[in-house]
Write an enzyme that holds these catalytic residues in place. Structure first.
Site, PDB file in Angstrom:
ATOM      1  N   LYS A  18       0.846  -1.206   0.000  1.00 39.13           N
ATOM      2  CA  LYS A  18       0.000   0.000   0.000  1.00 39.13           C
ATOM      3  C   LYS A  18       0.872   1.244   0.000  1.00 39.13           C
ATOM      4  O   LYS A  18       2.026   1.233   0.441  1.00 39.13           O
ATOM      5  CB  LYS A  18      -0.956   0.053   1.189  1.00 39.13           C
ATOM      6  CG  LYS A  18      -0.290   0.187   2.577  1.00 39.13           C
ATOM      7  CD  LYS A  18      -0.061   1.613   3.059  1.00 39.13           C
ATOM      8  CE  LYS A  18       0.473   1.639   4.492  1.00 39.13           C
ATOM      9  NZ  LYS A  18       1.597   2.498   4.740  1.00 39.13           N
ATOM     10  N   ALA A 113       9.211  -0.802   5.590  1.00 32.62           N
ATOM     11  CA  ALA A 113       9.489   0.214   4.577  1.00 32.62           C
ATOM     12  C   ALA A 113       8.385   1.255   4.430  1.00 32.62           C
ATOM     13  O   ALA A 113       8.492   2.162   3.620  1.00 32.62           O
ATOM     14  CB  ALA A 113       9.708  -0.470   3.227  1.00 32.62           C
ATOM     15  N   GLY A 114       7.278   1.113   5.183  1.00 34.02           N
ATOM     16  CA  GLY A 114       6.158   2.048   5.016  1.00 34.02           C
ATOM     17  C   GLY A 114       5.193   1.605   3.930  1.00 34.02           C
ATOM     18  O   GLY A 114       4.316   2.357   3.519  1.00 34.02           O
ATOM     19  N   GLY A 117       3.831  -4.227   3.872  1.00 30.73           N
ATOM     20  CA  GLY A 117       3.944  -5.585   3.333  1.00 30.73           C
ATOM     21  C   GLY A 117       3.535  -6.639   4.352  1.00 30.73           C
ATOM     22  O   GLY A 117       2.785  -7.564   4.032  1.00 30.73           O
ATOM     23  N   SER A 119       1.566  -6.313   6.944  1.00 30.65           N
ATOM     24  CA  SER A 119       0.123  -6.227   7.213  1.00 30.65           C
ATOM     25  C   SER A 119      -0.674  -6.847   6.068  1.00 30.65           C
ATOM     26  O   SER A 119      -1.690  -7.510   6.287  1.00 30.65           O
ATOM     27  CB  SER A 119      -0.293  -4.767   7.388  1.00 30.65           C
ATOM     28  OG  SER A 119       0.396  -4.194   8.466  1.00 30.65           O
ATOM     29  N   SER A 120      -0.214  -6.607   4.840  1.00 30.69           N
ATOM     30  CA  SER A 120      -0.905  -7.180   3.688  1.00 30.69           C
ATOM     31  C   SER A 120      -0.765  -8.700   3.691  1.00 30.69           C
ATOM     32  O   SER A 120      -1.727  -9.432   3.389  1.00 30.69           O
ATOM     33  CB  SER A 120      -0.324  -6.585   2.396  1.00 30.69           C
ATOM     34  OG  SER A 120      -1.070  -7.001   1.291  1.00 30.69           O
ATOM     35  N   ASP A 152      -2.718  -1.690  10.203  1.00 28.96           N
ATOM     36  CA  ASP A 152      -2.838  -1.505   8.754  1.00 28.96           C
ATOM     37  C   ASP A 152      -3.579  -2.650   8.067  1.00 28.96           C
ATOM     38  O   ASP A 152      -3.836  -2.584   6.870  1.00 28.96           O
ATOM     39  CB  ASP A 152      -1.434  -1.395   8.116  1.00 28.96           C
ATOM     40  CG  ASP A 152      -0.893   0.023   8.160  1.00 28.96           C
ATOM     41  OD1 ASP A 152      -1.689   0.958   8.371  1.00 28.96           O
ATOM     42  OD2 ASP A 152       0.336   0.189   7.971  1.00 28.96           O
TER      43      ASP A 152
END
Ligand code: C5P
Length: 336
Positions: A18, A113-114, A117, A119-120, A152
């Site tokens: 995201k 990295a913000g 990844g 969370s997805s 997230d």
């Protein structure tokens, strides 16, 4: 990886990264988390998970580090996948046979990295586990399981662009972009950034205070309104024309600059090199630029790689940055 039972075809899920187009931090809550107002979009850059029945008596995870030397920076050891499965199992209860799963995770998204990844991956793990077990959960229980796994995670249930509020649990789907999808350049320095540390810095370090907190919220509300389902659809060019406003609409940017020394200077260098606004995703350190289509982002990525090779760009961290061109995607992102 093969399933022990043999009866189960591997279930496959894609877990997109995201991007925060805006990130306003509205204040600290009683539970210590922060209330947010953020427009998030899923990207074509995605991890891939496959699920099969485990041979042993516990869930297992095998990580394949496809194109991502930064994976060694993961502080959580990809625990979010197993945490997602555990939450799904808890939510299902006695509703189905929730046998142990063997998960294979192909990691394409840079970690810490913000780009959310982990969370997805967790959201994909919940979804994949339910399908593997043949279990049903209503949307409310799915949301609860997602929120229990991480702030997230609920965003990824929306299946497209969304306005995210609360600590991340309030997710309102927004309209997708019309026409060809916008291209996105991602540049992720080889330095891990912890979301928790960024929020802590925001609360305690005056130097991390956003220069323009109120205006970030306004920019975020404005974009959310423009992408609301009732509004005339926005095209890629419309989004790109707003990039200057969006690139400064992140209340964690000053905190990220403190936590990753050299990030601010890389951002300025990229702005000079590419001549476009450069934003920060989440708590960073991923920097982004928007283009009307994928080819613009690919050309920009080639220029960044050339500049790195020629020693014209300094990137903080333990090595060269991850550089990728991708697109903003809408649903569906499942593999058939
Ligand atoms: O929920 P998650 O574990 O991803 O959050 C990581 C950390 O980031 C939390 O422990 C919290 O310190 C911080 N956070 C926050 N407010 C949010 C989301 C995360 O303070 N809305």
């Amino acid at each position: 990886m093969s399933g022990g039972g043999g009866a189960l075809h591997p279930v496959i899920r894609l877990a997109p990264a995201k991007l925060n187009l805006t990130l306003a931090v509205l204040g600290v809550r009683h539970d210590g988390f922060h209330d947010l107002h953020s427009v998030m979009v899923p990207l074509g850059l995605a991890d891939r998970l496959s699920f099969a029945r485990a041979a042993g008596s516990a869930d297992s995870l095998h990580v394949l580090d496809v194109a991502n030397p930064r994976a060694s920076l993961d502080p959580g050891g990809f625990g979010s996948v197993l945490a997602g499965i555990a939450e799904a199992r808890r939510a299902v209860g006695r509703g189905a046979e929730t046998f142990p799963l063997a998960v294979r995770l192909e990691k394409h998204i840079p970690v810490a990295a913000g780009l959310a990844g982990g969370s997805s991956d967790a959201a994909a793990a919940i979804d994949g586990a339910l399908e593997a077990w043949g279990a049903e959960l209503n949307l409310e229980d799915r949301r609860r399981a997602a929120a229990a796994t991480g702030s997230d995670v609920p965003f990824f249930l929306a299946g497209g662009p969304a306005l995210v509020q609360g600590r991340g649990e309030r997710v309102e789907p927004l309209a997708g972009l019309a026409g060809d999808p916008p291209g996105v350049l991602l540049v992720t320095p080889a330095a891990a950034s912890s979301t928790r540390t960024a929020f802590e810095a925001l609360d305690t370090d005056p130097a991390a205070a956003p220069a323009s907190r109120g205006s970030t919220r306004l920019s975020s509300e404005h974009l959310a309104a423009e992408l609301s389902p009732g509004h005339p659809p926005m095209r890629a060019a419309g989004l790109v024309s707003r990039a200057g406003v969006l690139a400064v609409a992140n209340d964690l940017a000053a905190a990220a600059d403190i936590l990753v020394p050299g990030l601010r200077s890389l951002r300025r260098s990229l702005m000079r090199l590419l001549g476009v606004p450069i934003g920060l995703s989440g708590s960073g350190p991923t920097l982004w630029a928007l283009y009307p289509a994928l080819d613009g982002a690919e050309e920009a990525a080639a220029r960044v790689r050339d500049a790195l090779r020629l020693g014209l760009l300094d990137s903080p961290g333990s090595g060269p940055p991850f550089v990728a061109a991708t697109i903003i995607v809408g649903p569906p992102w499942r593999e058939p």
